[in-house]
Design an enzyme around this catalytic site. Structure first.
Site, PDB file in Angstrom:
ATOM      1  N   GLU A   1      27.041  35.985  65.726  1.00  0.00           N
ATOM      2  CA  GLU A   1      28.246  36.830  65.462  1.00  0.00           C
ATOM      3  C   GLU A   1      28.189  37.056  63.545  1.00  0.00           C
ATOM      4  OE1 GLU A   1      31.723  34.676  67.199  1.00  0.00           O
ATOM      5  OE2 GLU A   1      30.360  34.257  68.987  1.00  0.00           O
TER       6      GLU A   1
ATOM      7  N   LYS B 250      30.138  35.819  60.241  1.00  0.00           N
ATOM      8  CA  LYS B 250      30.942  34.478  60.431  1.00  0.00           C
ATOM      9  C   LYS B 250      31.561  35.132  58.427  1.00  0.00           C
ATOM     10  CE  LYS B 250      30.375  29.569  58.741  1.00  0.00           C
ATOM     11  NZ  LYS B 250      31.964  29.636  57.506  1.00  0.00           N
TER      12      LYS B 250
ATOM     13  N   ASP C 246      34.097  35.237  56.849  1.00  0.00           N
ATOM     14  CA  ASP C 246      35.504  35.012  55.624  1.00  0.00           C
ATOM     15  C   ASP C 246      36.587  34.800  55.150  1.00  0.00           C
ATOM     16  OD1 ASP C 246      35.181  32.835  53.308  1.00  0.00           O
ATOM     17  OD2 ASP C 246      33.748  34.108  51.741  1.00  0.00           O
TER      18      ASP C 246
ATOM     19  N   TYR D 220      36.980  34.756  67.743  1.00  0.00           N
ATOM     20  CA  TYR D 220      35.710  34.588  67.739  1.00  0.00           C
ATOM     21  C   TYR D 220      35.041  33.091  68.610  1.00  0.00           C
ATOM     22  CZ  TYR D 220      36.937  31.757  63.843  1.00  0.00           C
ATOM     23  OH  TYR D 220      37.067  30.476  63.278  1.00  0.00           O
TER      24      TYR D 220
ATOM     25  N   LYS E 173      23.627  30.732  56.630  1.00  0.00           N
ATOM     26  CA  LYS E 173      24.964  31.074  55.590  1.00  0.00           C
ATOM     27  C   LYS E 173      23.958  31.879  54.541  1.00  0.00           C
ATOM     28  CE  LYS E 173      27.974  28.232  54.032  1.00  0.00           C
ATOM     29  NZ  LYS E 173      29.662  28.398  54.042  1.00  0.00           N
TER      30      LYS E 173
ATOM     31  N   CYS F 207      42.329  40.531  14.947  1.00  0.00           N
ATOM     32  CA  CYS F 207      42.158  41.138  15.287  1.00  0.00           C
ATOM     33  C   CYS F 207      40.422  40.817  14.896  1.00  0.00           C
ATOM     34  CB  CYS F 207      42.901  42.698  15.233  1.00  0.00           C
ATOM     35  SG  CYS F 207      41.691  43.790  16.228  1.00  0.00           S
TER      36      CYS F 207
ATOM     37  N   CYS G  82      40.453  44.641  13.267  1.00  0.00           N
ATOM     38  CA  CYS G  82      40.961  45.467  12.548  1.00  0.00           C
ATOM     39  C   CYS G  82      41.370  44.203  11.377  1.00  0.00           C
ATOM     40  CB  CYS G  82      41.902  46.567  12.689  1.00  0.00           C
ATOM     41  SG  CYS G  82      43.015  45.998  13.213  1.00  0.00           S
TER      42      CYS G  82
ATOM     43  N   CYS H 112      46.894  42.739  19.450  1.00  0.00           N
ATOM     44  CA  CYS H 112      46.965  42.868  17.640  1.00  0.00           C
ATOM     45  C   CYS H 112      47.975  43.922  18.255  1.00  0.00           C
ATOM     46  CB  CYS H 112      45.481  43.127  17.865  1.00  0.00           C
ATOM     47  SG  CYS H 112      44.942  44.859  16.138  1.00  0.00           S
TER      48      CYS H 112
ATOM     49  N   CYS I 113      44.661  50.206  14.751  1.00  0.00           N
ATOM     50  CA  CYS I 113      43.936  49.875  15.121  1.00  0.00           C
ATOM     51  C   CYS I 113      42.748  50.342  15.789  1.00  0.00           C
ATOM     52  CB  CYS I 113      43.943  47.864  16.273  1.00  0.00           C
ATOM     53  SG  CYS I 113      42.538  47.615  16.601  1.00  0.00           S
TER      54      CYS I 113
END
Ligand code: IVH
Length: 664
Positions: free
Chosen positions: A112, A114, A116, A223, A310, A404, A407, A422, A427
């Site tokens: 089945e 697994k 997570d 399960y 896994k 920034c 600019c 900024c 800009c």
């Protein structure tokens, strides 16, 4: 009605509701309409109100109950919750099979996915859910019963006679769709986003307020039966009886003849992984026969009759070559990791977000570090952490820039905010985002004006400003790479069409900080024009019900800025619609709508437009102030909430009548 009749009626209703709940949430195959289901629930609620001493903890009306908890109590599991030993390749699986066969013959396996998520144990006494707990240290966990009860696929009462006194194990998880939606909402509310569905699940299940848990899109797969007073021969039989008792069991559970069958299943599952709407990190392999399981026994940590396989992690380590700074629409500077390209779960990744400078500091990440990259439900890869053990001393710290990067204006950091920004409204980096935002689907919805086209327009200096879009000529656009006569005309037509968009779209498209879709609709329903809105001062705006203080501030600042006023004047001059006449007296003036479930005869945007034309607005979440909740096919939790709040719930037909007839 006398009490004994009421009792019978109540019991019948609960049975019916549980059955339909099962059809809907477990089988995904409802047999009655939501309206009918709703009627049953209302009837039960009414009867229970009349006879409160007949309310039981397993009543379907008791899914979300009580006040927030102070904390969780620790409880002992009926049977210790062992974990599984892991394998990482097929040879290790074959070795497991050999170990098994040393002790038992003719083994059959059940395989089945697994899941997570977060493992939990659910206890039922006499068929009634009495407790649910986290794994904890395997011996004791936290009692999270009231949170688990909000998950509709967990039966509060088992079906049939076989499974009455049991403890079952399962995995609570969040679907990818639910996860993305939740993060979007978190972002909108200014709350931190979750890194992946597992974290979101773990964070949700540990909330002290069940009402918050209810709003989280959690689900469960069961399960394993860890305790039962009935005899079973095999795990597969137990799984089938779990299904019959009303539990939600993963549909991909299979019985296989031998270990090669297991390996074949694992290969198949790994291919399927990407198409599932929930995250799995491998497969679980269990010896099917209970007699054989018993014979194999367990170590102090793991059963010897089960193992996990896994999948290759969706994580990889690589070198962080550089950290670059991206400047967003509101001027926010975001650090972005530039990586030595690496494969993460089958996809090559060379950039990953670092979110903000606080996170950079918290995760202690240096340029030149080896970093762990993860790709999960969220499509944008994340840097999980740096592997500081691998440092050579040559790594460099990324300091928060003082200027920034685009600019060169000095950056600012507002008190209480993590963002570094900024402040230069001109800009170029911000301009790009502003144009993109203005053209976006929820704003002025300008087709054919995507990011790369905007880039090109800015690069060759064809636009300096949103209003410049409306002065573009066909010969200008033809200068752009990839444009031909037809595509250029399409773009021009789309830009022209946007002039007629609703006022709320324009307000939203201006990209005022803290003004989202909802606030924009609210403002458009209050004010007849941009001019009127621009004259409303901060104080007046603060008085508006539903508009946050921060928004009131930023709106006032926006309209107190000369460039913005200039922009609006230019837009007006070009003929962009900046007012909506005769707001007063519109039939749905100020009315708030929420949608849940799919509509069949029109799209959501079409429905929204109909509402807006009548002066109403569309809101994303259910609250007491909502005037209409429109339910379509397969409505979600909003529907449940609306029922709880006794809101005015209408179906699609009623909705159509409302928006087409009112006021005409
Ligand atoms: S069976 C004694 N089956 O994985 C056997 N576990 O590392 C109990 N998990 O703690 C576990 N999907 O939280 C089993 N189909 C599945 C599972 C599963 C996920 C989790 C579970 C367990 C952990 C084991």
């Amino acid at each position: 009605m006398n009490k004994s009749i009421a009792k019978k009626e109540i019991e019948k209703l609960r049975k019916d509701i549980n059955y339909h709940n099962y059809k809907y949430y477990v089988e995904n195959n409802p047999v009655i309409s939501d309206y009918e289901f709703d009627q049953l629930l209302t009837k039960l609620e009414e009867l229970e109100k009349k006879f409160p001493d007949l309310i039981t903890t397993d009543s379907p009306t008791q899914r979300v109950g009580g006040e927030p908890l102070e904390g969780f109590t620790s409880v002992e599991h009926k049977v210790a919750m062992l974990s599984l030993d892991n394998t990482y390749n097929y040879d290790e699986l074959r070795e497991f099979d050999k170990r098994v066969k040393k002790n038992v013959e003719q083994v059959e396996y059940v395989v089945e996915p697994k899941i997570d998520g977060v493992g939990v144990a659910l206890l039922y006494e006499d068929g009634i859910f009495v407790r649910g707990a986290t794994r904890g240290d395997g011996i004791r966990g936290d009692d999270i019963s009231s949170n688990l009860k909000t998950i509709r696929s967990i039966p509060l009462r088992t079906m049939g006679d076989r499974l009455k006194n049991i403890e079952v194990r399962g995995e609570v998880y969040m679907s990818l769709r639910g996860f993305k939606k939740l993060n979007k909402e978190q972002k909108k509310k200014g709350n931190p986003v979750f890194a992946n569905p597992r974290n979101a699940t773990a964070g949700s299940i540990r909330q002290l307020d069940p009402r918050i848990v209810e709003s989280r899109p959690l689900d469960i797969f069961i399960y394993f039966i860890s305790f039962t007073d009935k005899e079973f021969q095999t795990h597969f039989e137990a799984i089938n009886s779990l299904k019959e008792a009303g539990f939600r069991v993963n549909p991909l559970v299979e019985k296989v003849k031998d270990i090669e069958g297991v390996i074949k299943y694992c290969k198949k599952l790994e291919k399927k992984r990407e198409s599932l709407d929930y995250e799995i990190d491998g497969a679980v392999i269990k010896v099917n026969s209970y007699a054989q399981q018993k014979k194999l026994g367990e170590t102090s940590k793991n059963p010897r009759w089960a193992i996990s396989y896994k999948f290759a992690a969706k994580q990889s380590t690589t070198k962080l070559n550089d950290i670059v700074i991206q400047v967003g629409r509101t001027g926010t500077l975001t650090p972005v990791a530039i990586l030595e390209p690496v494969e993460v779960g089958g996809v090559t990744v060379s950039r990953a977000t670092l979110h903000n400078f606080d996170e950079l500091k918290r995760k202690d990440i240096y340029i030149g570090d080896q970093v762990l990259i993860e790709r999960s439900g969220d499509v944008i890869p994340q840097v999980v952490k740096s592997v500081s053990e691998k440092r050579t001393g040559k790594e460099k710290k990324k300091i928060i820039p003082k200027k920034c990067p685009v600019c060169k204006t000095e950056v600012i950091r507002e008190e209480g905010e993590v963002a570094v920004r900024c402040p230069n409204k001109f800009c170029p980096a911000r301009l790009k985002w502003r144009v993109k935002y203005y053209a976006s689907r929820d704003a002025m919805d300008i087709d054919h004006l995507g990011e790369s086209t905007i880039d090109k327009l800015l690069d060759i200096g064809l636009i300096d400003n949103i209003a410049d879009l409306y002065f573009l000529k066909k010969e200008d656009i033809l200068k752009l790479e990839g444009f031909k006569e037809k595509s250029a005309q399409n773009l021009l037509d789309a830009i022209k069409k946007s002039k007629k968009q609703d006022l709320s779209r324009l307000i939203y498209g201006l990209g005022i900080r803290h003004v989202g879709k909802y606030s924009a609709q609210l403002l458009a329903s209050k004010y007849n024009s941009i001019d009127e809105l621009s004259r409303a001062g901060e104080e007046e705006l603060k008085e508006i019900d539903g508009l946050g203080e921060k928004s009131a501030e930023t709106i006032a600042t926006f309209f107190a800025t000369e460039e913005n006023i200039n922009l609006i004047e230019r837009l007006k001059g070009i003929g962009v619609k900046t007012k909506e006449i005769k707001k007063e007296g519109l039939p749905l003036q100020g009315k708030k709508f929420v949608f849940t479930g799919g509509l069949s005869s029109l799209s959501r945007p079409e429905a929204s437009d109909l509402i807006k034309q009548k002066g109403g607005m569309v809101v994303s979440s259910v609250g007491k102030d909502i005037d209409y909740v429109v339910i379509g096919d397969k409505p979600g939790l909003k529907f449940e909430k609306a029922k709880k709040l006794n809101l005015n719930i209408i179906n699609e037909d009623e909705f159509r009548k409302l928006v087409t007839s009112s006021g005409e």
